[in-house]
Design a protein around this motif. Structure first.
Motif, PDB file in Angstrom:
ATOM      1  N   GLN A  26       6.201  -8.050 -15.426  1.00  0.00           N
ATOM      2  CA  GLN A  26       5.970  -9.232 -16.163  1.00  0.00           C
ATOM      3  C   GLN A  26       7.732  -9.485 -16.761  1.00  0.00           C
ATOM      4  N   GLN A  27       8.015  -8.169 -16.575  1.00  0.00           N
ATOM      5  CA  GLN A  27       9.581  -8.222 -17.002  1.00  0.00           C
ATOM      6  C   GLN A  27      10.682  -8.589 -16.631  1.00  0.00           C
ATOM      7  N   GLU A  28      11.752  -9.244 -16.750  1.00  0.00           N
ATOM      8  CA  GLU A  28      12.729  -8.979 -15.716  1.00  0.00           C
ATOM      9  C   GLU A  28      13.480  -7.334 -15.684  1.00  0.00           C
ATOM     10  N   TYR A  29      13.303  -6.952 -17.802  1.00  0.00           N
ATOM     11  CA  TYR A  29      13.693  -5.350 -17.162  1.00  0.00           C
ATOM     12  C   TYR A  29      12.897  -4.322 -16.366  1.00  0.00           C
ATOM     13  N   THR A  30      11.941  -4.785 -16.487  1.00  0.00           N
ATOM     14  CA  THR A  30      11.045  -3.406 -15.342  1.00  0.00           C
ATOM     15  C   THR A  30      11.457  -4.532 -13.636  1.00  0.00           C
ATOM     16  N   LYS A  31      11.135  -5.567 -13.436  1.00  0.00           N
ATOM     17  CA  LYS A  31      11.762  -5.658 -11.932  1.00  0.00           C
ATOM     18  C   LYS A  31      13.448  -5.021 -11.947  1.00  0.00           C
ATOM     19  N   ALA A  32      14.141  -4.596 -12.712  1.00  0.00           N
ATOM     20  CA  ALA A  32      15.363  -4.846 -12.389  1.00  0.00           C
ATOM     21  C   ALA A  32      15.186  -3.354 -12.221  1.00  0.00           C
ATOM     22  N   LEU A  33      14.930  -2.833 -13.270  1.00  0.00           N
ATOM     23  CA  LEU A  33      14.980  -0.603 -12.797  1.00  0.00           C
ATOM     24  C   LEU A  33      14.108  -1.098 -11.475  1.00  0.00           C
ATOM     25  N   LEU A  34      13.031  -1.526 -11.125  1.00  0.00           N
ATOM     26  CA  LEU A  34      12.259  -1.650  -9.869  1.00  0.00           C
ATOM     27  C   LEU A  34      13.154  -1.586  -8.615  1.00  0.00           C
ATOM     28  N   ASN A  35      14.236  -2.351  -9.187  1.00  0.00           N
ATOM     29  CA  ASN A  35      14.631  -2.925  -7.957  1.00  0.00           C
ATOM     30  C   ASN A  35      15.967  -2.176  -7.834  1.00  0.00           C
ATOM     31  N   ALA A  36      16.167  -1.729  -8.818  1.00  0.00           N
ATOM     32  CA  ALA A  36      17.171  -0.317  -8.876  1.00  0.00           C
ATOM     33  C   ALA A  36      16.592   0.943  -7.753  1.00  0.00           C
ATOM     34  N   ILE A  37      15.814   0.979  -7.913  1.00  0.00           N
ATOM     35  CA  ILE A  37      15.722   2.716  -6.839  1.00  0.00           C
ATOM     36  C   ILE A  37      16.253   2.137  -5.399  1.00  0.00           C
ATOM     37  N   PRO A  38      16.852   3.437  -5.337  1.00  0.00           N
ATOM     38  CA  PRO A  38      17.063   3.578  -3.717  1.00  0.00           C
ATOM     39  C   PRO A  38      16.626   3.514  -2.703  1.00  0.00           C
ATOM     40  N   GLY A  39      16.925   2.597  -2.263  1.00  0.00           N
ATOM     41  CA  GLY A  39      15.649   2.596  -0.889  1.00  0.00           C
ATOM     42  C   GLY A  39      14.740   2.263  -0.840  1.00  0.00           C
ATOM     43  N   ALA A  40      14.893   1.620  -2.185  1.00  0.00           N
ATOM     44  CA  ALA A  40      13.522   0.424  -2.401  1.00  0.00           C
ATOM     45  C   ALA A  40      13.130  -0.694  -1.406  1.00  0.00           C
ATOM     46  N   SER A  41      14.699  -1.055  -1.209  1.00  0.00           N
ATOM     47  CA  SER A  41      14.534  -2.513  -0.241  1.00  0.00           C
ATOM     48  C   SER A  41      14.582  -1.771   1.151  1.00  0.00           C
ATOM     49  N   LEU A  76      11.061   7.150  -0.900  1.00  0.00           N
ATOM     50  CA  LEU A  76      10.006   6.227  -0.184  1.00  0.00           C
ATOM     51  C   LEU A  76       8.550   6.736  -0.238  1.00  0.00           C
ATOM     52  N   ALA A  77       8.498   7.332  -0.617  1.00  0.00           N
ATOM     53  CA  ALA A  77       7.002   7.625  -1.121  1.00  0.00           C
ATOM     54  C   ALA A  77       6.061   6.820  -1.547  1.00  0.00           C
ATOM     55  N   SER A  78       7.011   6.691  -2.860  1.00  0.00           N
ATOM     56  CA  SER A  78       5.853   5.213  -3.346  1.00  0.00           C
ATOM     57  C   SER A  78       5.824   4.382  -2.474  1.00  0.00           C
ATOM     58  N   ARG A  79       6.887   3.118  -1.770  1.00  0.00           N
ATOM     59  CA  ARG A  79       6.835   2.148  -0.998  1.00  0.00           C
ATOM     60  C   ARG A  79       5.708   2.665   0.254  1.00  0.00           C
ATOM     61  N   ARG A  80       5.902   3.736   1.080  1.00  0.00           N
ATOM     62  CA  ARG A  80       3.791   4.363   1.076  1.00  0.00           C
ATOM     63  C   ARG A  80       3.755   3.894   1.199  1.00  0.00           C
ATOM     64  N   ILE A  81       2.919   4.021  -0.093  1.00  0.00           N
ATOM     65  CA  ILE A  81       1.834   3.897  -0.757  1.00  0.00           C
ATOM     66  C   ILE A  81       1.243   2.681  -0.432  1.00  0.00           C
ATOM     67  N   GLN A  82       2.380   1.709  -0.964  1.00  0.00           N
ATOM     68  CA  GLN A  82       1.567   0.568  -1.056  1.00  0.00           C
ATOM     69  C   GLN A  82       1.405  -0.551   0.151  1.00  0.00           C
ATOM     70  N   THR A 113      -0.588   1.692 -13.900  1.00  0.00           N
ATOM     71  CA  THR A 113       1.084   1.476 -12.990  1.00  0.00           C
ATOM     72  C   THR A 113       0.742   0.556 -11.515  1.00  0.00           C
ATOM     73  N   ASP A 114      -0.425   0.359 -11.374  1.00  0.00           N
ATOM     74  CA  ASP A 114      -0.440  -0.615 -10.066  1.00  0.00           C
ATOM     75  C   ASP A 114       0.252  -1.908 -10.643  1.00  0.00           C
ATOM     76  N   ASP A 115      -0.255  -1.716 -11.301  1.00  0.00           N
ATOM     77  CA  ASP A 115      -0.366  -3.196 -11.628  1.00  0.00           C
ATOM     78  C   ASP A 115       1.181  -3.508 -11.932  1.00  0.00           C
ATOM     79  N   VAL A 116       1.814  -2.568 -13.006  1.00  0.00           N
ATOM     80  CA  VAL A 116       3.381  -2.810 -13.122  1.00  0.00           C
ATOM     81  C   VAL A 116       3.668  -3.022 -11.928  1.00  0.00           C
ATOM     82  N   PHE A 117       3.461  -1.780 -10.913  1.00  0.00           N
ATOM     83  CA  PHE A 117       4.830  -2.248 -10.241  1.00  0.00           C
ATOM     84  C   PHE A 117       4.628  -2.950  -9.178  1.00  0.00           C
TER      85      PHE A 117
END
Lengths: 593, 309
Positions: free
Chosen positions: A568-583, A278-284, A560-564
């Protein structure tokens, strides 16, 4: 973006209110105590909990909060020295708190199922998977032929179930074992499923698949779920109601999103503030509002989660842009392991495949990836603990492969590790003074008096009382131990610290504290960190640069900010989407609170 | 798997040569003249002695003697002992007796030791557990020969429940008391090992999961606690076979069992090199093969262990 079943179960809850449906499980005034050598210890006091049919309720809390103990009491599996010392556990109106073992054996499997926490230790290593499913079916009077076993496994999402049933647990990956455990837990269509941290031992992407599947199955079967988790984001995403436990007490309970948006109890507030996902979402969110991230992350900020000074380093790096000094450079680094595949034969396994990256002095670079991605192998090679198969590691302008043994000794002074397991990485026979002093003694720094002075300073730096010196690791908590590990790493005034999953074993609040400490130390001492982690939320909090690894290769690298923000990569997107609560999109007022 | 077994069997060759060489050398180096000892107080004719020495190759250097032994072995000719009897026939007479004794002792250790250990482990801290813990400690602390003589006196002579000595009448029944003495110390170790292993496994996560599946208590105990607890016990039983064979020498002496141990003891007293080496060779073979079997059993008990890689 909620999971589909939640809407359905929400409806059933509201219907329940209308048509007067009785709760499936009701825990009233539950008290649980443990008999220890020091007398009775109260582990749970006055716990209240209600689960309606088809509903998912999550208990959230850190280790030792009593969340697992409460759940185990509901299935009659308290450890031998534990007992229910008060209150009721009503299953369909029947009090099972003091029910005889015979009644509990009838209920287990059939009426109450369980999916345990650690897939590695919860399957018996000596029996085939199919056997472990079959004995469940047989014990509960269900058809238990090979086809029934395969069907149960297939329903839990295990492909090729007939063949898989003939394999042993060690031939399964963690995710597959967890599917097998889910198959066992749901094989007899229980009305209540207790899921105790069902995915905390798994990689995030696997975690997501497993939880989605569990949601789907319990929705189809109409099973109520009691979900135990330390991850508030996960709880909020998966459950209709959240119960927060702290030191054996239920401190707050309510519908998930309400509780997250409007935490009333101070402990829940702290938990919301430091939940990494949640904290990471908060920064955004803060950025979208145009809030300067430096303001939000000022070290003086009271909230522990918000006090990250990770950008201080970024700051410094920007200030020193005129002379960007790369302290560490990894070029085309590869590691090939030879696996024996028969007598005299071997197969090559490429753990790390021509990885290149650079680390600037005073910054934090994170290498992130799932288990088996090769990230820890990179760390070991950088630490000069494992020789690379090819490629170069240049530290401060010198190729580390060319160092002789005396130069390696000197190199170790400048590059220090902090490892994952604060329980395993400290020698239990050494007291804390000896643990921290050992590197100084090994490198013959100063005399006994000056070393003691240094140890005292180090303990001050990591915010441990000096009296800790005389204590032993087993007398310290996980967070304290990790502080000791940090102090030991700092003893030789290193320039680079390699943190291999340094905070993964810690509870969220403790994790936030240790990350804060690392950030403060970086600001004060100009340290460079190479952070190895599987946890993207942690990366977001501390890293300036991030390298994403998949199957030994570097798939994406950047700030870090650019990647988040724009992976660019599908794999990175999958990793990011998988963070619980990210949605879970939190409204700004919560985010900035 | 077959490759593994073959490899293990090939390992027997160096082990066999090494042990026989060592034993042969030790017998060779023993002080005293075995031929002179044969005649006791009489003064034999030097020509007779010389002839006997030549017959048994005792006048040859060590390497020749050992070489002849190996040669005979490969032609399945173990030779004669100093009384002129073929060694092979002697072994054929004494080995079945010792085999019966060892099997009884193994059953006492394996079956009763495991059962008592399981029971004690499941009731950790209760009366039965504390009693067997203390009793097993006492058994371990007392040397086998003391225990043997005491039981011989009490059970055999005073109570008359068993024959105090076996003599030529070796059967499953008469060997029971010696087997009990032989197996008792290892019984105590197996019991303690099983108990510790059961206590450790009782709290394993998979045992809790097995209970959560709705299994009955006996099933949880047998399929999930006992099965997993057998792994270290199997290893111990294999390694302990050597102690069993060594113990047979003492036990067979006390109870006058006409088995291998007694024969070996006599042969050592008489410095009968060929007999000693023949018996020890068989011991080595049994030990190596039994340990191979235990390793295979181990792989069966714990499927994580695979030998074909």
């Amino acid at each position: 973006m909620k999971v589909p079943h939640m809407t359905t179960s929400k409806i059933s809850v509201s219907e329940a209110g209308a048509s007067d449906v009785k709760p499936l499980l009701e825990i009233r005034d539950l008290a649980i105590s443990f008999a220890t050598s020091g007398g009775e210890v109260q582990a749970v006091r006055n716990a209240h909990l209600t689960i309606m049919p088809g509903e998912t309720v999550a208990i959230v809390g850190e280790s030792g909060s009593g969340k697992s103990t409460t759940a185990l009491a509901a299935i009659g599996l308290l450890p031998a020295n534990g007992r229910v010392s008060g209150g009721q556990i009503l299953l369909d109106g029947e009090d099972i708190a003091g029910a005889p073992e015979k009644r509990m054996i009838e209920l287990r499997g059939n009426t109450i199922g369980m999916v345990p926490q650690d897939p590695m230790s919860n399957l018996n290593p000596v029996w085939k998977i199919g056997y472990q499913v079959r004995e469940t079916l047989r014990a509960n009077g269900r058809p238990d032929g090979p086809d029934d076993v395969a069907r149960v496994l297939a329903e839990a999402g295990l492909p090729d179930a007939h063949r898989r049933a003939k394999q042993y647990p060690h031939e399964f990956s963690g995710g597959m074992r967890q599917r097998a455990l889910i198959a066992i837990g749901l094989s007899c269509q229980p009305r209540l499923l207790i899921a105790d941290e069902p995915t905390s031992a798994l990689d995030v992407t696997v975690q997501r698949q497993i939880l989605d599947h569990l949601d789907k199955m319990t929705t189809e079967l109409g099973t109520s779920v009691l979900l135990i988790t330390h991850d508030l984001g996960l709880a909020a995403e998966r459950a209709d109601k959240v119960v927060v436990m702290y030191r054996g007490n239920v401190v707050e309970a309510g519908p998930s999103l309400d509780l997250l948006r409007n935490p009333r109890h101070p402990y829940t507030q702290r938990l919301v503030a430091s939940a990494p996902s949640l904290a990471s979402r908060r920064i955004q969110v803060a950025k979208e509002l145009g809030v300067e991230s430096e303001d939000l992350l000022a070290p003086s900020e009271a909230s522990p989660g918000a006090a990250f000074t990770g950008t201080t380093a970024q700051h410094r790096a920007q200030q020193g842009k005129d002379k960007p000094e790369e302290v560490l450079r990894v070029e085309n680094l590869s590691k090939v392991f030879k696996l024996r595949s028969g007598i005299g034969r071997s197969a090559d396994f490429t753990a790390v495949d021509s990885v290149s990256f650079g680390v600037k002095r005073g910054t934090t670079t994170a290498i992130v990836g799932e288990s088996g991605s090769g990230k820890s192998t990179v760390a070991q090679m950088v630490l000069n603990l494992l020789p690379p198969t090819s490629g170069r590691i240049v530290f401060d302008g010198v190729d580390t492969a060319t160092l002789n043994s005396r130069e390696i000794f000197a190199f170790r002074r400048r590059v220090q590790p902090i490892f994952q397991d604060p329980y395993g990485s400290l020698d239990p026979m050494y007291n804390i003074f000896r643990t921290i002093e050992e590197p100084l003694r090994t490198h013959k720094v100063g005399n006994r008096a000056s070393r003691e002075k240094k140890v005292r300073e180090l303990l001050d730096q990591v915010a441990l009382p000096q009296s800790t010196m005389q204590r032993y690791p087993n007398e310290l908590s996980g967070g304290q131990r990790q502080r000791v590990a940090v102090a030991r790493a700092l003893a030789l005034d290193p320039e680079v610290i390699i943190c291999d999953e340094a905070v993964s074993a810690l509870d969220v609040l403790v994790q936030a504290q240790v990350l804060n400490l690392l950030a403060d130390l970086q600001a004060n001492l100009g340290l460079t960190y190479l952070f190895i982690t599987h946890d993207l939320a942690v990366v977001r909090q501390i890293a300036d640069h991030v390298c994403v690894m998949e199957k030994g290769r570097l798939v994406e690298t950047g700030a870090t900010d650019d990647v988040f923000d724009a992976p660019q990569q599908e794999y990175t997107k999958a990793l990011l989407n998988a963070i619980p609560g990210a949605s879970l999109m939190l409204p700004p007022e919560v985010a900035t609170a | 798997m077959i490759q593994y077994v073959l490899r293990r069997l090939l390992q027997v060759i160096p082990v066999f040569v090494g042990t026989t060489l060592l034993v042969y050398y030790m017998v060779f180096a023993l002080p005293g003249d075995p031929i002179a000892a044969l005649f006791g107080d009489r003064q034999p004719n030097p020509a007779v002695i010389a002839a006997l020495r030549q017959q048994y190759h005792l006048d040859e250097p060590f390497w020749v003697q050992y070489g002849l032994f190996l040669k005979n072995l490969f032609t399945f000719n173990l030779g004669n002992d100093f009384t002129g009897q073929p060694i092979a026939a002697t072994l054929g007479r004494v080995f079945p007796v010792t085999a019966m004794l060892a099997i009884e002792a193994l059953v006492i250790q394996g079956v009763f030791g495991v059962a008592a250990g399981l029971f004690a482990g499941l009731r950790k801290g209760k009366l039965f557990d504390s009693t067997v813990l203390i009793a097993s400690l006492v058994v371990i602390a007392i040397p086998t020969f003391v225990l043997g003589f005491v039981l011989q006196l009490v059970v055999g002579v005073q109570l008359g429940w068993a024959k105090p000595t076996v003599g030529s009448d070796a059967s499953w029944g008469t060997l029971l008391l010696p087997a009990f003495v032989l197996g008792l110390v290892s019984f105590a170790y197996v019991l303690r090992l099983t108990r510790a292993s059961v206590i450790e496994n009782m709290n394993a996560d998979y045992v809790r999961t097995a209970t959560a599946k709705g299994l009955s208590r006996p099933r949880v105990v047998l399929a999930h606690i006992l099965r997993n607890s057998m792994i270290p016990v199997a290893t111990y039983l294999g390694a302990n076979l050597g102690a069993l064979m060594g113990g047979a020498i003492v036990t067979e002496g006390i109870f006058n069992v006409p088995g291998v141990g007694q024969k070996l003891y006599q042969a050592i007293l008489r410095s009968e090199g060929p007999t000693i080496v023949a018996i020890v060779s068989v011991f080595v073979l049994i030990f190596v093969v039994a340990n191979l079997l235990v390793d295979l059993l181990y792989a069966w008990l714990d499927p994580r262990i695979r030998y074909d890689k």
